[in-house]
Write a protein that holds these residues in place. Structure first.
Motif, PDB file in Angstrom:
ATOM      1  N   HIS A   1      17.738   4.809  93.912  1.00  0.00           N
ATOM      2  CA  HIS A   1      16.638   5.782  93.821  1.00  0.00           C
ATOM      3  C   HIS A   1      16.469   6.581  95.109  1.00  0.00           C
TER       4      HIS A   1
ATOM      5  N   VAL B   1      15.364   9.736  88.248  1.00  0.00           N
ATOM      6  CA  VAL B   1      14.876   8.676  89.132  1.00  0.00           C
ATOM      7  C   VAL B   1      14.890   9.137  90.585  1.00  0.00           C
TER       8      VAL B   1
ATOM      9  N   SER C   1      10.945   9.545  91.528  1.00  0.00           N
ATOM     10  CA  SER C   1      10.416   8.189  91.748  1.00  0.00           C
ATOM     11  C   SER C   1       9.512   8.099  92.970  1.00  0.00           C
TER      12      SER C   1
ATOM     13  N   CYS D   1      12.501   5.851  85.476  1.00  0.00           N
ATOM     14  CA  CYS D   1      11.729   6.352  86.609  1.00  0.00           C
ATOM     15  C   CYS D   1      10.394   5.610  86.701  1.00  0.00           C
TER      16      CYS D   1
ATOM     17  N   VAL E   1      11.038   2.231  88.344  1.00  0.00           N
ATOM     18  CA  VAL E   1      11.294   2.298  89.781  1.00  0.00           C
ATOM     19  C   VAL E   1      10.012   2.619  90.550  1.00  0.00           C
TER      20      VAL E   1
END
Length: 410
Positions: free
Chosen positions: A277, A328, A332, A346, A349
């Protein structure tokens, strides 16, 4: 001609750029371009990947996997980007003379991040003169494709290539994995761990692949291979890179544990999404280390906060990662991210990042769980008084085991 600069008001009503405030829309327009199309001229999504493209005069026929549609200027469809994210096979053909608006997608990501993240952990960062100059230099390197992107590890390339073959089988994947001792040991340990084990420990990579399944084994192997990406030749930035890797591993495993509780989300894909990420920080750290070793921690942090999502998308594109993964790296970092439909990777995370920060840095300026739309969307039970989730704390052994697998401590 493609060198005309659009007026800022042309962005009004366009999605998603119309959500930016006036100042940011003006900045985005300054980097935009208007381009003329002649009858029959074709635009390919693969060639336009760095732009958000809109039809502002005339019309085009858009060809997608589900058929062909007409997109006319002023229509509801024309207020959306012409090409969908990650669908590089799409193309459009001008129905007559037409004009398209191109907006820099990377710059939009930066401006959107500044606007949406304001108020929590990553507030809109005020840059001093030195930081501004460094930011401009790194961003220019990004635009001009001079940023040195981390290479996908060789074994990961072989795995990606093999998985594109519809006839790939467990024997072939096991043979590729066996070429890398660390990945072999990691898969065997993972398949024998509490997270997967339902019997005797496995003793070979083939048996591990059988137990995990072809797709899960592939994603887990990619995750283990990614340790090679988080390295720096700069003595100055080795500490920063190590901290980035350690944080990414924690978020990765937390994403894995959360995904097991969420219907429709794959735990191994969540593991990979969590690990990568923040991968956009890797080439930024590398660039600063090679070109500005004198940069302070504060300067480096400021640049990473503004650019890591945009650079991460470039890295993912160069690696040909799964389409949903770019979301992501782009979003994120936005605690307030909300969207329609079921939860996605997403969301996982975001909650994993929040949980890790809540435990590792209790004084961090972060929201409470119930204030984060992703937490509500995942429909998780409320944390206890210490801010912990039972589903994570009760899986302590699996958590330690999976961290050891990713870190190569098999």
């Amino acid at each position: 001609m493609d060198n005309r600069i659009p007026q800022p008001q042309m962005l009004d009503g366009l999605s998603p750029v119309g959500d930016l405030d006036r100042e940011k829309r003006s900045g985005l327009a300054q980097r935009g371009r208007l381009g003329d199309l002649r009858y029959g001229q074709r635009l390919d999504a693969s060639a336009e990947h760095r732009w958000l493209v809109y039809v502002v005069e005339g019309s085009v026929n858009l060809v997608t996997s589900s058929g062909s549609i007409s997109v006319a200027a002023g229509s509801t469809r024309a207020r959306q980007p012409l090409f969908s994210e990650g669908r590089f096979q799409e193309y459009a053909v001008a129905s007559g003379t037409a004009v398209v608006l191109r907006l820099d997608q990377r710059l939009y990501g930066i401006l959107h991040g500044q606007q949406s993240q304001s108020g929590y952990e990553v507030e809109e960062t005020e840059l001093d003169d030195t930081e501004s100059a460094l930011f401009a230099e790194v961003y220019a390197a990004c635009q001009e494709e001079k940023l040195e992107l981390p290479a996908l590890p060789e074994v990961a390339i072989k795995i990606q290539t093999a998985m594109k073959d519809p006839d790939v089988d467990i024997k072939r994947l096991s043979g590729i994995v066996s070429l890398d001792i660390a990945i072999t040991a990691g898969l065997i340990r993972a398949a024998s761990s509490a997270a997967y084990g339902v019997g005797n420990p496995v003793k070979s990579v083939r048996d591990a692949t059988v137990r995990l399944g072809l797709v899960a084994a592939r994603r887990l192997a990619l995750t283990i291979a990614m340790q090679q990406v988080f390295r720096s030749s700069s003595p100055v930035l080795k500490r920063r890179m190590h901290e980035l890797w350690d944080r990414s591993v924690h978020v990765s495993v937390l994403s894995f544990l959360l995904a097991r509780q969420c219907k429709g989300l794959d735990a191994e894909q969540a593991l990979l999404a969590g690990l990568l990420h923040d991968v956009g920080a890797v080439p930024i750290l590398d660039y600063v280390g090679r070109n500005h070793p004198e940069a302070t921690d504060e300067e480096v942090t400021a640049i990473i906060e503004k650019l890591h999502g945009v650079v991460g998308e470039i890295v993912f594109a160069s690696w040909s990662m799964e389409p949903g993964m770019s979301m992501v790296v782009r979003e994120s970092g936005n605690w307030l991210r909300d969207h329609e439909g079921p939860p996605d990777y997403c969301d996982l995370v975001i909650v994993a990042r929040l949980y890790h920060l809540n435990q590792s840095d209790p004084d961090a300026a972060i929201p409470r769980f119930h204030e984060v739309p992703a937490f509500t969307r995942l429909d998780l039970p409320a944390p206890n008084e210490e801010g912990k989730l039972d589903l994570i704390e009760n899986a302590a052994s699996e958590r330690e085991e999976m961290m050891a697998v990713i870190q190569g401590k098999a």
